[in-house]
Design a protein around this motif. Structure first.
Motif, PDB file in Angstrom:
ATOM      1  N   CYS A 139      11.375  11.264  25.625  1.00 16.41           N
ATOM      2  CA  CYS A 139      10.250  11.691  25.610  1.00 16.41           C
ATOM      3  C   CYS A 139       9.086  11.090  24.499  1.00 16.41           C
ATOM      4  N   THR A 140       9.324  10.609  23.555  1.00 17.11           N
ATOM      5  CA  THR A 140       8.542  10.020  22.334  1.00 17.11           C
ATOM      6  C   THR A 140       8.579   8.655  23.016  1.00 17.11           C
ATOM      7  N   PRO A 141       9.647   7.879  23.149  1.00 14.38           N
ATOM      8  CA  PRO A 141       8.783   6.300  23.542  1.00 14.38           C
ATOM      9  C   PRO A 141       8.051   6.904  24.457  1.00 14.38           C
ATOM     10  N   GLY A 164      11.759   0.273  13.405  1.00 11.67           N
ATOM     11  CA  GLY A 164      12.327   1.843  13.601  1.00 11.67           C
ATOM     12  C   GLY A 164      13.849   0.894  15.194  1.00 11.67           C
ATOM     13  N   ARG A 165      14.916   1.542  14.540  1.00 12.98           N
ATOM     14  CA  ARG A 165      15.812   1.168  16.078  1.00 12.98           C
ATOM     15  C   ARG A 165      16.987   2.343  16.633  1.00 12.98           C
ATOM     16  N   SER A 166      15.849   3.561  16.302  1.00 17.49           N
ATOM     17  CA  SER A 166      17.223   4.628  16.432  1.00 17.49           C
ATOM     18  C   SER A 166      16.888   4.859  17.944  1.00 17.49           C
ATOM     19  N   ASN A 167      17.883   5.960  18.512  1.00 20.65           N
ATOM     20  CA  ASN A 167      18.773   5.724  19.580  1.00 20.65           C
ATOM     21  C   ASN A 167      17.101   5.744  20.623  1.00 20.65           C
ATOM     22  N   CYS A 187      12.673  -4.528  14.584  1.00 16.89           N
ATOM     23  CA  CYS A 187      12.871  -4.604  12.605  1.00 16.89           C
ATOM     24  C   CYS A 187      13.447  -3.164  11.922  1.00 16.89           C
ATOM     25  N   HIS A 188      14.260  -3.269  11.486  1.00 12.39           N
ATOM     26  CA  HIS A 188      14.925  -2.230  10.367  1.00 12.39           C
ATOM     27  C   HIS A 188      15.037  -2.243   9.124  1.00 12.39           C
ATOM     28  N   SER A 189      15.945  -0.906   8.841  1.00 10.09           N
ATOM     29  CA  SER A 189      16.325  -1.479   7.668  1.00 10.09           C
ATOM     30  C   SER A 189      16.687  -2.941   6.502  1.00 10.09           C
ATOM     31  N   ARG A 190      17.851  -3.617   7.423  1.00  8.96           N
ATOM     32  CA  ARG A 190      17.702  -4.821   6.924  1.00  8.96           C
ATOM     33  C   ARG A 190      16.801  -5.875   7.134  1.00  8.96           C
ATOM     34  N   ALA A 207       8.475   3.598  13.423  1.00  4.16           N
ATOM     35  CA  ALA A 207       9.142   4.691  13.627  1.00  4.16           C
ATOM     36  C   ALA A 207      10.195   4.780  13.124  1.00  4.16           C
ATOM     37  N   VAL A 208       9.814   4.865  11.915  1.00  7.43           N
ATOM     38  CA  VAL A 208      10.631   4.839  10.309  1.00  7.43           C
ATOM     39  C   VAL A 208      10.685   6.237   9.424  1.00  7.43           C
ATOM     40  N   GLY A 209       9.622   7.142   9.717  1.00  3.34           N
ATOM     41  CA  GLY A 209      10.297   7.830   8.842  1.00  3.34           C
ATOM     42  C   GLY A 209       9.680   7.792   7.487  1.00  3.34           C
ATOM     43  N   GLN A 210       8.632   6.979   6.654  1.00  2.00           N
ATOM     44  CA  GLN A 210       8.981   6.927   5.395  1.00  2.00           C
ATOM     45  C   GLN A 210       7.189   6.943   5.366  1.00  2.00           C
ATOM     46  N   PRO A 211       6.633   7.789   4.394  1.00  2.63           N
ATOM     47  CA  PRO A 211       5.293   8.025   4.386  1.00  2.63           C
ATOM     48  C   PRO A 211       4.593   6.468   3.973  1.00  2.63           C
ATOM     49  N   GLU A 212       3.629   6.196   5.090  1.00  7.80           N
ATOM     50  CA  GLU A 212       2.918   5.462   4.918  1.00  7.80           C
ATOM     51  C   GLU A 212       3.540   3.707   4.162  1.00  7.80           C
ATOM     52  N   MET A 213       4.329   4.218   4.720  1.00  7.11           N
ATOM     53  CA  MET A 213       5.358   2.488   4.068  1.00  7.11           C
ATOM     54  C   MET A 213       4.735   0.737   4.409  1.00  7.11           C
ATOM     55  N   ILE A 214       4.239   1.230   5.911  1.00  4.20           N
ATOM     56  CA  ILE A 214       3.097  -0.062   5.971  1.00  4.20           C
ATOM     57  C   ILE A 214       1.942   0.302   5.717  1.00  4.20           C
ATOM     58  N   ASP A 227       1.675   5.138  15.395  1.00  8.38           N
ATOM     59  CA  ASP A 227       2.271   5.734  14.512  1.00  8.38           C
ATOM     60  C   ASP A 227       3.113   6.526  14.204  1.00  8.38           C
ATOM     61  N   VAL A 228       4.470   6.653  14.900  1.00  7.62           N
ATOM     62  CA  VAL A 228       5.798   7.133  15.484  1.00  7.62           C
ATOM     63  C   VAL A 228       6.065   8.466  14.432  1.00  7.62           C
ATOM     64  N   GLY A 229       5.367   8.409  13.756  1.00  2.37           N
ATOM     65  CA  GLY A 229       6.202   8.582  11.634  1.00  2.37           C
ATOM     66  C   GLY A 229       5.614  10.087  11.625  1.00  2.37           C
ATOM     67  N   VAL A 230       6.286  11.174  10.867  1.00  8.76           N
ATOM     68  CA  VAL A 230       5.668  12.401  10.640  1.00  8.76           C
ATOM     69  C   VAL A 230       6.478  12.643   9.679  1.00  8.76           C
ATOM     70  N   ASN A 231       5.862  12.123   8.683  1.00  7.47           N
ATOM     71  CA  ASN A 231       6.082  13.511   7.037  1.00  7.47           C
ATOM     72  C   ASN A 231       5.147  13.853   6.696  1.00  7.47           C
ATOM     73  N   MET A 264       2.517  14.043  22.663  1.00  7.25           N
ATOM     74  CA  MET A 264       2.995  13.452  23.931  1.00  7.25           C
ATOM     75  C   MET A 264       4.089  13.853  24.447  1.00  7.25           C
ATOM     76  N   THR A 265       4.860  13.926  22.527  1.00  8.01           N
ATOM     77  CA  THR A 265       6.546  14.126  23.546  1.00  8.01           C
ATOM     78  C   THR A 265       7.253  15.102  24.051  1.00  8.01           C
ATOM     79  N   ILE A 266       6.093  16.167  23.885  1.00  7.19           N
ATOM     80  CA  ILE A 266       6.599  17.489  24.647  1.00  7.19           C
ATOM     81  C   ILE A 266       6.064  17.318  26.158  1.00  7.19           C
TER      82      ILE A 266
HETATM   83  P1  NDP Z   1      15.548   7.695  12.140  1.00  7.69           P
HETATM   84  O1  NDP Z   1      15.786   8.111  10.731  1.00  7.69           O
HETATM   85  O2  NDP Z   1      16.764   7.971  13.244  1.00  7.69           O
HETATM   86  O3  NDP Z   1      15.388   6.392  12.394  1.00  7.69           O
HETATM   87  C1  NDP Z   1      15.168   5.719  11.294  1.00  7.69           C
HETATM   88  C2  NDP Z   1      14.523   4.115  11.783  1.00  7.69           C
HETATM   89  O4  NDP Z   1      13.596   3.247  10.553  1.00  7.69           O
HETATM   90  C3  NDP Z   1      15.891   3.228  11.244  1.00  7.69           C
HETATM   91  O5  NDP Z   1      16.404   2.075  12.883  1.00  7.69           O
HETATM   92  C4  NDP Z   1      16.012   2.884  10.033  1.00  7.69           C
HETATM   93  O6  NDP Z   1      17.113   1.242   9.850  1.00  7.69           O
HETATM   94  C5  NDP Z   1      14.493   2.292   9.606  1.00  7.69           C
HETATM   95  N1  NDP Z   1      14.149   2.373   8.585  1.00  7.69           N
HETATM   96  C6  NDP Z   1      14.226   3.060   7.322  1.00  7.69           C
HETATM   97  N2  NDP Z   1      14.251   2.378   6.090  1.00  7.69           N
HETATM   98  C7  NDP Z   1      13.571   1.132   6.838  1.00  7.69           C
HETATM   99  C8  NDP Z   1      12.324   0.364   5.459  1.00  7.69           C
HETATM  100  N3  NDP Z   1      12.333   0.346   4.929  1.00  7.69           N
HETATM  101  N4  NDP Z   1      12.137  -1.249   6.312  1.00  7.69           N
HETATM  102  C9  NDP Z   1      12.403  -1.196   7.549  1.00  7.69           C
HETATM  103  N5  NDP Z   1      12.815   0.159   8.393  1.00  7.69           N
HETATM  104  C10 NDP Z   1      13.676   1.148   8.072  1.00  7.69           C
HETATM  105  O7  NDP Z   1      14.292   8.148  12.417  1.00  7.69           O
HETATM  106  P2  NDP Z   1      14.050   8.951  14.004  1.00  7.69           P
HETATM  107  O8  NDP Z   1      13.370   7.373  14.912  1.00  7.69           O
HETATM  108  O9  NDP Z   1      13.911   9.912  14.587  1.00  7.69           O
HETATM  109  O10 NDP Z   1      12.594   8.798  13.893  1.00  7.69           O
HETATM  110  C11 NDP Z   1      11.139   8.149  12.756  1.00  7.69           C
HETATM  111  C12 NDP Z   1      10.341   8.555  12.861  1.00  7.69           C
HETATM  112  O11 NDP Z   1       9.440   9.739  13.942  1.00  7.69           O
HETATM  113  C13 NDP Z   1      10.176   9.872  11.551  1.00  7.69           C
HETATM  114  O12 NDP Z   1       9.481   9.895  10.566  1.00  7.69           O
HETATM  115  C14 NDP Z   1      10.188  10.987  12.642  1.00  7.69           C
HETATM  116  O13 NDP Z   1       9.640  12.732  12.439  1.00  7.69           O
HETATM  117  C15 NDP Z   1       8.878  10.881  14.262  1.00  7.69           C
HETATM  118  N6  NDP Z   1       9.464  11.409  15.351  1.00  7.69           N
HETATM  119  C16 NDP Z   1       8.546  11.408  15.581  1.00  7.69           C
HETATM  120  C17 NDP Z   1       8.451  12.354  16.809  1.00  7.69           C
HETATM  121  C18 NDP Z   1       7.479  12.706  17.245  1.00  7.69           C
HETATM  122  O14 NDP Z   1       7.589  13.055  18.406  1.00  7.69           O
HETATM  123  N7  NDP Z   1       6.148  12.407  16.954  1.00  7.69           N
HETATM  124  C19 NDP Z   1       9.663  12.366  17.407  1.00  7.69           C
HETATM  125  C20 NDP Z   1      10.810  11.824  17.311  1.00  7.69           C
HETATM  126  C21 NDP Z   1      10.536  11.114  15.828  1.00  7.69           C
HETATM  127  P3  NDP Z   1      18.598   1.290  10.164  1.00  7.69           P
HETATM  128  O15 NDP Z   1      18.753   1.187  11.192  1.00  7.69           O
HETATM  129  O16 NDP Z   1      18.470   0.283   9.200  1.00  7.69           O
HETATM  130  O17 NDP Z   1      18.877   2.383   8.817  1.00  7.69           O
END
Ligand code: NDP
Length: 283
Positions: A139-141, A164-167, A187-190, A207-214, A227-231, A264-266
């Motif tokens: 749903c989110t993507p 961000g490379r989450s499933n 891109c991802h943490s490495r 889609a990282v989950g770190q406040p304003e890291m970009i 910006d998918v992140g919610v922090n 958009m997710t719901i």
């Molecule tokens: P995950 O924690 O599962 O994945 C985070 C990804 O970010 C990982 O792939 C990780 O890399 C990467 N990452 C972490 N630190 C860094 C860095 N410093 N540089 C580059 N990449 C980095 O998170 P989700 O995908 O589940 O969620 C991401 C964000 O989206 C969160 O804020 C979440 O709350 C939000 N979200 C919002 C939704 C919405 O409906 N709006 C729904 C789902 C999520 P690695 O794989 O190497 O660890």
């Protein structure tokens, strides 16, 4: 200054269309049904589940909630899912994640019938997405893609950078952009030198989950920023993964947090449930 991609407005429009379609379907005797399964007392999960139920009610989708206590055994949960798989009133099954530690999450997701997997997490549906023949898209993507389309952004030939490379977000959104003929960097943490990758982006999806890291200064002039992140910072304030104000000086369009991808997710969950009901009605 960047234009705001208003997720709330786009979601409201699509929910209106879904409600109309649900009413039309009712004339053929079918009401889409969603089963929502919650195990345990996680406060955030409870909020999400009640938001999903309210959204169902608003568009006329029948929703049935199963609240199970935190000690529920895996066998019991799997038996419930099997029952729902065979229940003709139910067109979508959603198991709220995360599950308690003693339950094997992968096994649970694989027990949901792929034809009722409205979250799109079953390996069958993941595989369909990979080969470009999706059945249910997560749903989110999916919501991100609909927002880009509604905003008139054609991805063909564009440089899309996903951070961000989450499933559940990063990987599927990268595949969806590839399907729309973008050139995708994931891109991802490495990842080395993230700022250089972000600077290439015609479309950035964070889609990282770190406040304003970009940082705003990394954004290419005229880029589109999703910006998918919610922090949560401090007690109440929500921010995304991108420095919104600074990025807005460079981007041509940007999603706010909150009020961007979130609504958009719901909406896409409702869409998937409706589509499932229509598919099952067609046999
Ligand atoms: P995950 O924690 O599962 O994945 C985070 C990804 O970010 C990982 O792939 C990780 O890399 C990467 N990452 C972490 N630190 C860094 C860095 N410093 N540089 C580059 N990449 C980095 O998170 P989700 O995908 O589940 O969620 C991401 C964000 O989206 C969160 O804020 C979440 O709350 C939000 N979200 C919002 C939704 C919405 O409906 N709006 C729904 C789902 C999520 P690695 O794989 O190497 O660890």
């Amino acid at each position: 200054m960047a234009k705001i991609i208003d997720g709330k407005a786009i979601a409201a429009k699509i929910r209106g269309e879904i409600a109309t379609e649900v009413t039309r379907l009712a004339t053929t005797g079918i009401t889409p049904g969603l089963a929502v399964v919650l195990v345990g007392e996680d406060p955030a999960s409870k909020v999400y589940v009640s938001m999903k139920e309210k959204a169902c009610q608003e568009v006329g989708i029948f929703s049935d909630e199963y609240k199970l206590h935190a000690e529920t055994g895996e066998t019991e949960l799997l038996a419930l899912i099997e029952r729902l798989n065979n229940d003709p009133k139910i067109h979508g099954i959603l198991v709220q994640l995360p599950l308690p530690k003693h339950i094997n999450e992968a096994k649970v997701l694989e027990t949901i019938s792929p034809s009722k997997d409205v979250d799109g997490f079953h390996p069958y549906n993941v595989g369909r997405l990979v080969i470009g023949k999706p059945l249910f898209q997560p749903c989110t993507p999916y919501g991100v893609m609909v927002m880009l389309k509604e905003f008139g952004i054609d991805l063909a030939g564009k440089e899309v950078v996903v951070v961000g490379r989450s499933n559940i977000v990063g990987k599927p959104v990268a595949l969806m952009c590839l399907q729309q003929h973008a050139t995708v960097t994931l891109c991802h943490s490495r990842t080395r030198d993230l700022s250089a990758k972000v600077r290439m982006a015609d479309v950035l999806i964070a889609a990282v989950g770190q406040p304003e890291m970009i940082k705003g200064e990394w954004i290419k002039e005229g880029a589109v920023v999703i910006d998918v992140g919610v922090n949560r910072v401090g007690d109440k304030k929500l921010v995304g993964d991108v420095e919104f104000a600074a990025a807005s000086l460079h981007a041509s369009a940007i999603t706010p947090v909150p009020g961007g991808v979130g609504p958009m997710t719901i909406t896409m969950l409702l869409h998937n449930t409706l589509e499932s009901a229509k598919r099952q009605a067609q046999g």
